[in-house]
Design an enzyme around this catalytic site. Structure first.
Site, PDB file in Angstrom:
ATOM      1  N   ARG A  18       0.742  -1.694  -0.234  1.00  0.00           N
ATOM      2  CA  ARG A  18      -0.072   0.213  -0.320  1.00  0.00           C
ATOM      3  C   ARG A  18       0.556   1.009   0.194  1.00  0.00           C
ATOM      4  O   ARG A  18      -0.143   2.755  -0.239  1.00  0.00           O
ATOM      5  CB  ARG A  18      -1.364  -0.249   1.507  1.00  0.00           C
ATOM      6  CG  ARG A  18      -2.289  -0.699   1.086  1.00  0.00           C
ATOM      7  CD  ARG A  18      -2.455  -1.027   2.382  1.00  0.00           C
ATOM      8  NE  ARG A  18      -3.213  -0.155   2.764  1.00  0.00           N
ATOM      9  CZ  ARG A  18      -4.398  -0.043   2.848  1.00  0.00           C
ATOM     10  NH1 ARG A  18      -5.179  -0.916   1.793  1.00  0.00           N
ATOM     11  NH2 ARG A  18      -5.972   1.005   3.323  1.00  0.00           N
ATOM     12  N   TRP A  59       2.002   6.474   5.880  1.00  0.00           N
ATOM     13  CA  TRP A  59       2.317   7.310   4.478  1.00  0.00           C
ATOM     14  C   TRP A  59       1.814   8.848   4.909  1.00  0.00           C
ATOM     15  O   TRP A  59       0.756   9.321   5.194  1.00  0.00           O
ATOM     16  CB  TRP A  59       1.189   6.607   3.511  1.00  0.00           C
ATOM     17  CG  TRP A  59       2.316   6.842   2.737  1.00  0.00           C
ATOM     18  CD1 TRP A  59       2.878   6.220   1.597  1.00  0.00           C
ATOM     19  CD2 TRP A  59       1.087   8.244   1.354  1.00  0.00           C
ATOM     20  NE1 TRP A  59       2.643   7.298  -0.351  1.00  0.00           N
ATOM     21  CE2 TRP A  59       2.366   8.439   0.101  1.00  0.00           C
ATOM     22  CE3 TRP A  59       0.126   9.130   1.666  1.00  0.00           C
ATOM     23  CZ2 TRP A  59       1.802   9.288  -1.059  1.00  0.00           C
ATOM     24  CZ3 TRP A  59      -0.121   9.501   0.071  1.00  0.00           C
ATOM     25  CH2 TRP A  59       0.062  10.415  -0.197  1.00  0.00           C
ATOM     26  N   GLU A  80       6.815   5.426 -13.097  1.00  0.00           N
ATOM     27  CA  GLU A  80       6.775   5.635 -12.099  1.00  0.00           C
ATOM     28  C   GLU A  80       7.313   4.448 -11.012  1.00  0.00           C
ATOM     29  O   GLU A  80       7.626   4.782  -9.874  1.00  0.00           O
ATOM     30  CB  GLU A  80       5.295   4.357 -11.319  1.00  0.00           C
ATOM     31  CG  GLU A  80       3.771   5.277 -11.637  1.00  0.00           C
ATOM     32  CD  GLU A  80       2.708   3.937 -10.873  1.00  0.00           C
ATOM     33  OE1 GLU A  80       2.333   3.065 -12.567  1.00  0.00           O
ATOM     34  OE2 GLU A  80       1.996   3.856 -10.376  1.00  0.00           O
ATOM     35  N   HIS A  90       2.721  19.436 -33.266  1.00  0.00           N
ATOM     36  CA  HIS A  90       2.426  20.921 -32.464  1.00  0.00           C
ATOM     37  C   HIS A  90       2.259  21.531 -30.899  1.00  0.00           C
ATOM     38  O   HIS A  90       2.353  21.912 -30.394  1.00  0.00           O
ATOM     39  CB  HIS A  90       0.618  20.903 -31.777  1.00  0.00           C
ATOM     40  CG  HIS A  90      -0.209  20.426 -33.703  1.00  0.00           C
ATOM     41  ND1 HIS A  90      -0.361  21.377 -34.543  1.00  0.00           N
ATOM     42  CD2 HIS A  90      -1.227  19.025 -33.566  1.00  0.00           C
ATOM     43  CE1 HIS A  90      -1.511  20.878 -35.371  1.00  0.00           C
ATOM     44  NE2 HIS A  90      -1.147  19.448 -35.360  1.00  0.00           N
TER      45      HIS A  90
HETATM   46  C1  AGP Z   1      -1.168   2.758 -11.242  1.00  0.00           C
HETATM   47  O1  AGP Z   1       0.426   2.125 -11.633  1.00  0.00           O
HETATM   48  C2  AGP Z   1      -1.116   3.559  -9.841  1.00  0.00           C
HETATM   49  N1  AGP Z   1       0.152   3.665  -8.641  1.00  0.00           N
HETATM   50  C3  AGP Z   1      -2.037   4.740  -9.785  1.00  0.00           C
HETATM   51  O2  AGP Z   1      -2.137   5.548 -11.061  1.00  0.00           O
HETATM   52  C4  AGP Z   1      -3.494   4.110  -9.703  1.00  0.00           C
HETATM   53  O3  AGP Z   1      -4.552   3.891 -10.749  1.00  0.00           O
HETATM   54  C5  AGP Z   1      -4.544   5.262  -9.238  1.00  0.00           C
HETATM   55  O4  AGP Z   1      -3.971   5.766  -7.607  1.00  0.00           O
HETATM   56  C6  AGP Z   1      -6.031   4.599  -8.955  1.00  0.00           C
HETATM   57  O5  AGP Z   1      -6.686   4.217  -7.446  1.00  0.00           O
HETATM   58  P1  AGP Z   1      -7.019   2.889  -7.878  1.00  0.00           P
HETATM   59  O6  AGP Z   1      -7.102   2.428  -9.529  1.00  0.00           O
HETATM   60  O7  AGP Z   1      -6.941   2.200  -7.334  1.00  0.00           O
HETATM   61  O8  AGP Z   1      -9.033   3.583  -7.873  1.00  0.00           O
END
Ligand code: AGP
Length: 599
Positions: free
Chosen positions: A27, A75, A482, A498
């Site tokens: 997480r 976090w 990421e 563009h």
């Molecule tokens: C995906 O690789 C990311 N870690 C992130 O963009 C993720 O998709 C986003 O935080 C949305 O999460 P969710 O699908 O659990 O709502």
């Protein structure tokens, strides 16, 4: 985002808590801590960074016999990731762990400070434990004190609190942040923010409803409202482990062809799409669709907008949830409001869903986690059935989201009669090839590994594509940034001229998605424009392209979605191999969290 665990039982408490927290590492966190009741006294340990630091600090500590404890991975939201800010937070004789945000913590803190209470941390959480001890002076019954505390909190929370005044009890409360309680046949009690720490430990679990508050000892469980409904916990520990792969992300990329079959089973039929979760009445009167999501889920949404409009001839509008929620959107009740989320806990998406519900729209969630907050709130849910996804960078969740949305667009096409019967049958046939295509696409892994060494520097990456390959380009760029921390952008191929083409030189890497089944010649011209400006080109295509510096040859297919899924795998493997070469932890990239429960 923050993870919570709790345990009551006869086994060694510290190890139970740390093992539970390890299952929640995916997480995302930057510090961790535990509080353990030993012989009526609470001992607490905290460490910044990885759980191994907490293990090191607690190596000489252990418990024997019955006991309890709580643990947390943090976090940072309010205050830096320091030991003082890490949970559990302590009062005079009690400790608390908390996920979520207490919105009115400043007011409460001010009130407590006026009464002479000193705060050690900068967190919102610390108010909970001091408020509890204040209420405990008013109420002899500690549960009443806990309830009175919870009633004063605004915001989102999953809370566990232990106190030396009730050494056999864990107090719990949940609103807006997930929390599950589990129990084993031998009478152990577990708490966790998601299923993962409970698999192989608890025999049955209850997913707490919002607004639940209660307490538990080894003898008694009391919850208000009395809505805890225990169900057997499915799954085994092995499936939640890496199974021989270097990273969960790698395992999850390799699992895609199997989970895709699960996603389709019972839904993709010879002549129709069937969803147990919705029926014709659900889509009756719907003339438009609005989709809200974040990150990768947003890219799945954007992909589906091409499919919905092309196949079902229904207007679709896609919005990033964090933008949608503050723009005073105009919503009409002929709109089906779809939210997409892997975790089902993303705060912005959840809020967008709440707004749609309040406006009286029919709502549908496409989600991977049953019983998550989004699933509970939506009128209907189609589960993506990807299984637990641990890598922070989403892979199999994205693949299954796109598949569900493709299926949904055909479901609409049939009901709106926007496609001929035979055309639907053809589309279903192509759909059924997807698991095989995904399996075959993995053959490219070695090539991605070899190529990755040439892409560790440069001043940036452009992933480009057209039509559905544009959202796939966005997703490729997101994946790469990421986990590799390299700058990458996704762009529609035709848009480069563009502006962004000004950046083109040998140190600008263009990853060109060049499917043969969709706008090949158009994309090729755009790539030629970049090549003429000396950009380094890596083409991903079933056709060799003279002007590319590197290429990854994909298999020839005769449907764009089959090319889409194959190119998706290439992007995932390439990003992962680049990140591994750079020495990064691809499962837990810096600054990111798997479940983004704050806005
Ligand atoms: C995906 O690789 C990311 N870690 C992130 O963009 C993720 O998709 C986003 O935080 C949305 O999460 P969710 O699908 O659990 O709502």
């Amino acid at each position: 985002m923050c993870g919570i665990v709790g345990y009551i039982g006869n086994r060694e408490i510290k190890s139970r808590l740390i093992e539970g927290l390890r299952e929640l590492e995916y997480r995302g966190y930057d510090s961790a801590g535990i509080a353990v009741m030993r012989e009526g006294r609470i001992e607490s340990f905290k460490a910044v960074g990885k759980l191994s630091n907490l293990e090191e600090k607690t190596k000489d500590f252990s418990t024997k016999g019955p006991g309890l404890g709580i643990g947390h991975t943090r976090w940072a939201t309010h205050g830096k990731p320091t030991e003082l800010n890490a949970h559990p937070h302590m009062g005079e004789y009690s400790y608390v762990v908390h996920n979520g945000i207490i919105e009115n913590y400043r007011e409460i803190k001010e009130m407590l400070e006026k009464r002479g209470i000193t705060f050690l941390s900068q967190t919102d959480t610390e108010v909970i434990v001091h408020l509890f001890e204040l209420e405990a002076e008013r109420y002899e019954d500690l549960f009443l004190a806990f309830k009175a505390t919870i009633e004063q909190l605004d915001g989102a929370y999953a809370v566990l609190l232990i106190t030396q005044k009730a050494p056999d009890t864990i107090f719990f409360a949940r609103k807006g942040s997930p929390m599950i309680i589990g129990r084993s046949g031998s009478g152990e009690i577990f708490f966790a923010s998601s299923d993962a720490p409970l698999i192989g430990e608890a025999d049955e679990v209850a997913y707490m409803d919002d607004g639940t508050v209660g307490f538990v000892t080894s003898e008694t469980l009391h919850a208000e409202p009395d809505s805890l409904c225990f169900v057997p916990l499915q799954g085994d520990k092995m499936t939640a482990q890496k199974g021989g792969y270097r990273f969960f992300m790698e395992k999850e990329i390799y699992e895609q062809y199997e989970v895709m079959s699960d996603t389709m089973i019972g839904r993709v039929l010879d002549e129709d799409i069937a969803f147990e979760e919705i029926d014709d009445a659900f889509v009756d009167g719907i003339t438009r669709i609005k989709i809200c999501a974040c990150g990768t889920s947003y890219h799945a949404a954007l992909t589906s907008s091409y499919l919905f409009e092309r196949l079902s001839k229904i207007p679709v509008n896609v919005e990033i949830a964090s933008e949608f929620r503050y723009k005073e959107p105009l919503l009409t009740d002929d709109t089906l409001f779809i939210v997409i989320s892997q975790s089902g806990e993303t705060a912005d998406t959840l809020e967008a869903l709440r707004m749609a519900k309040e406006a009286g729209l029919k709502t549908l969630a496409v989600c991977n986690v049953d019983n998550s907050s989004i699933v509970r709130m939506a009128d209907a849910t189609i589960l993506t059935r990807a299984g637990i996804e641990k890598g922070v960078a989403s892979t199999k969740a994205f693949a299954t989201q796109v598949m569900v949305l493709w299926m949904l667009s055909l479901y609409f096409a049939k009901r709106r009669r926007s496609m001929e019967h035979d055309a639907i049958k053809d589309e279903l046939r192509f759909m059924s090839y997807v698991p095989k295509v995904l399996q075959k696409s993995l053959e490219v892994h070695e090539k991605c590994k070899r190529l990755s060494k040439r892409y560790l520097h440069g001043h940036g990456f452009f992933f480009i594509g057209r039509d559905i390959f544009y959202p796939l380009a966005l997703e490729g760029a997101l994946k790469l940034k990421e986990i590799s921390y390299l700058h990458a952008e996704g762009y529609p191929a035709g848009e480069m001229k563009h502006g962004p083409i000004a950046l083109a030189d040998a140190e600008l890497f263009t990853i060109a998605l060049m499917p043969k089944t969709l706008l090949y010649e158009k994309t090729k011209s755009n790539v030629e424009e970049l090549s003429a400006r000396d950009s380094t080109i890596l083409s991903i295509s079933p056709e060799m392209f003279d002007l590319a510096d590197d290429f990854i040859l994909t298999h020839p297919h005769n449907h764009p979605m089959l090319e889409f899924f194959e190119m998706m795998i290439v992007e995932q493997l390439l990003s992962m191999e680049i990140a591994i070469r750079l020495g990064n932890d691809v499962d837990m990239p810096r600054n990111l969290a798997k479940s983004v429960t704050v806005e």
